[in-house]
Design a protein around this motif. Sequence first.
Motif, PDB file in Angstrom:
ATOM      1  N   GLY A  87       0.654  -1.635  -9.250  1.00 19.45           N
ATOM      2  CA  GLY A  87       1.842  -0.812  -9.431  1.00 19.45           C
ATOM      3  C   GLY A  87       2.655  -1.293 -10.609  1.00 19.45           C
ATOM      4  N   GLU A  88       3.611  -0.485 -11.002  1.00 21.40           N
ATOM      5  CA  GLU A  88       4.427  -0.784 -12.181  1.00 21.40           C
ATOM      6  C   GLU A  88       5.219  -2.076 -12.041  1.00 21.40           C
ATOM      7  N   GLU A  89       5.671  -2.399 -10.835  1.00 23.47           N
ATOM      8  CA  GLU A  89       6.465  -3.602 -10.612  1.00 23.47           C
ATOM      9  C   GLU A  89       5.605  -4.773 -10.128  1.00 23.47           C
ATOM     10  N   SER A 103       0.861  -1.184   0.000  1.00 17.24           N
ATOM     11  CA  SER A 103       0.000   0.000   0.000  1.00 17.24           C
ATOM     12  C   SER A 103       0.896   1.232   0.000  1.00 17.24           C
ATOM     13  N   TYR A 104       0.565   2.207  -0.849  1.00 21.33           N
ATOM     14  CA  TYR A 104       1.430   3.384  -0.979  1.00 21.33           C
ATOM     15  C   TYR A 104       0.701   4.486  -1.723  1.00 21.33           C
ATOM     16  N   ASP A 128       8.486   5.782  -7.684  1.00 23.95           N
ATOM     17  CA  ASP A 128       9.878   5.395  -7.935  1.00 23.95           C
ATOM     18  C   ASP A 128      10.457   4.619  -6.755  1.00 23.95           C
ATOM     19  N   ALA A 129      10.202   5.092  -5.530  1.00 23.87           N
ATOM     20  CA  ALA A 129      10.692   4.404  -4.330  1.00 23.87           C
ATOM     21  C   ALA A 129      10.021   3.044  -4.184  1.00 23.87           C
ATOM     22  N   SER A 139      11.103  10.204   1.818  1.00 24.29           N
ATOM     23  CA  SER A 139      10.271  11.413   1.813  1.00 24.29           C
ATOM     24  C   SER A 139       9.368  11.516   3.046  1.00 24.29           C
ATOM     25  N   TYR A 140       9.413  10.532   3.934  1.00 31.23           N
ATOM     26  CA  TYR A 140       8.565  10.524   5.129  1.00 31.23           C
ATOM     27  C   TYR A 140       8.792  11.802   5.936  1.00 31.23           C
ATOM     28  N   ASP A 141       7.682  12.437   6.349  1.00 34.92           N
ATOM     29  CA  ASP A 141       7.786  13.721   7.053  1.00 34.92           C
ATOM     30  C   ASP A 141       7.325  13.665   8.506  1.00 34.92           C
TER      31      ASP A 141
END
Length: 188
Positions: free
Chosen positions: A50-52, A21-22, A28-29, A121-123
């Motif tokens: 997803g792409e992969e 899940s994303y 990209d990540a 990128s986690y904030d």
Amino acid sequence: MGTARRAGNIMAIVRRKCFISYHHADQDAVNYFVRSFDHEANCFIARGLGEEMSPDIIQSTNTDYVMRRIRERFLRDSTVTIVLIGRCTWARRYVDWEIQSSLRRGEYTTPNGILGIKLSSYDGTFPERFNDNLSSGWPTVDCYARHMEWPSSTQQLVGAIEAAYQRRTTHRHLIVNNRDRMHYNRQC
């Protein structure tokens, strides 16, 4: 390690089926994660859109239909949900829906284990339903879900996936899944 089985003199890793899940802004990540740990290291079997992963696209504006198809096609045969958490993951309704569905339990339904992995990128903000299943007092107060930084090794990730898998039965009584489903994406 609890995930290894001995076959003759060869130790084999049990590859759990993991729903990924994303937020698509982190594609990209996510691709790199799936390529590195599923395709190359063989430490889990990626399920999801997803792409992969699966080329199947669920085209609909009907929320119930989309959730039913995600459950049928991807969550039903997975045992652990890995939430790849970037800067805006907390704001995405599909992530909320996927976590909600993963936590679903019943007489004949075992919930998925939940493992959050922080992307670069986690904030500092987790999705709310994921956060509901973490304890602010952890590690002294137990909870259902776990999170970690980006894995430093295949063994570390395999161990975290196996721990999430085991918690499906040992910690299912700690699941919190009573939040209303998000209806709209939020501003990030």
